[in-house]
Design an enzyme around this catalytic site. Structure first.
Site, mmCIF file in Angstrom:
data_model
loop_
_atom_site.group_PDB
_atom_site.id
_atom_site.type_symbol
_atom_site.label_atom_id
_atom_site.label_comp_id
_atom_site.label_asym_id
_atom_site.label_seq_id
_atom_site.Cartn_x
_atom_site.Cartn_y
_atom_site.Cartn_z
ATOM 1 N N ARG A 30 0.829 -1.212 0.000
ATOM 2 C CA ARG A 30 0.000 0.000 0.000
ATOM 3 C C ARG A 30 0.860 1.258 0.000
ATOM 4 O O ARG A 30 0.594 2.196 -0.770
ATOM 5 C CB ARG A 30 -0.964 -0.002 1.190
ATOM 6 C CG ARG A 30 -2.072 -1.024 1.042
ATOM 7 C CD ARG A 30 -2.909 -1.122 2.276
ATOM 8 N NE ARG A 30 -2.061 -1.591 3.377
ATOM 9 C CZ ARG A 30 -2.381 -1.541 4.663
ATOM 10 N NH1 ARG A 30 -3.532 -1.022 5.033
ATOM 11 N NH2 ARG A 30 -1.585 -2.002 5.568
ATOM 12 N N ASN B 274 -6.203 -2.745 1.985
ATOM 13 C CA ASN B 274 -6.141 -4.198 2.135
ATOM 14 C C ASN B 274 -7.562 -4.736 2.219
ATOM 15 O O ASN B 274 -8.476 -4.056 2.681
ATOM 16 C CB ASN B 274 -5.398 -4.594 3.409
ATOM 17 C CG ASN B 274 -3.897 -4.541 3.247
ATOM 18 O OD1 ASN B 274 -3.374 -4.469 2.144
ATOM 19 N ND2 ASN B 274 -3.186 -4.580 4.350
#
Length: 92
Positions: free
Chosen positions: A19, A37
């Site tokens: 990320r 996520n």
């Protein structure tokens, strides 16, 4: 002209900095959208920008950051994000 894609990346993509890496890649290419996520172990992202920049980030996602192992990417057309910038969202 901007276009947007919703992508779902599977493989070893959580716990490897995916990320944060995607935040940097998107920022470097001037994309808008978000990354998060998923509880199923995938990473999901909405990417929106100029066609060349979008293609570059999508290609980079196929490799991912150094510790990741990308097995598959599902991609579909999407609506552009409502908010400007690129953000990290909570897990869903």
């Amino acid at each position: 002209m901007n276009s947007a894609r919703l992508i779902r990346i599977t493989g070893r993509v959580q716990g490897v900095g995916f990320r944060d890496w995607l935040l940097r890649e998107a920022g470097r290419h001037g994309l808008q959208g978000w990354v998060r996520n998923r509880r199923d172990g995938a990473v999901e992202a909405l990417l929106c920008g100029e066609a060349d920049a979008l293609a570059a980030v999508l290609a980079a996602c196929r490799r991912g950051p150094p510790l990741a192992r990308v097995e598959a990417i599902e991609e579909r057309f999407a609506e552009p994000p409502a908010e400007p910038g690129f953000h990290r969202l909570p897990t869903v």
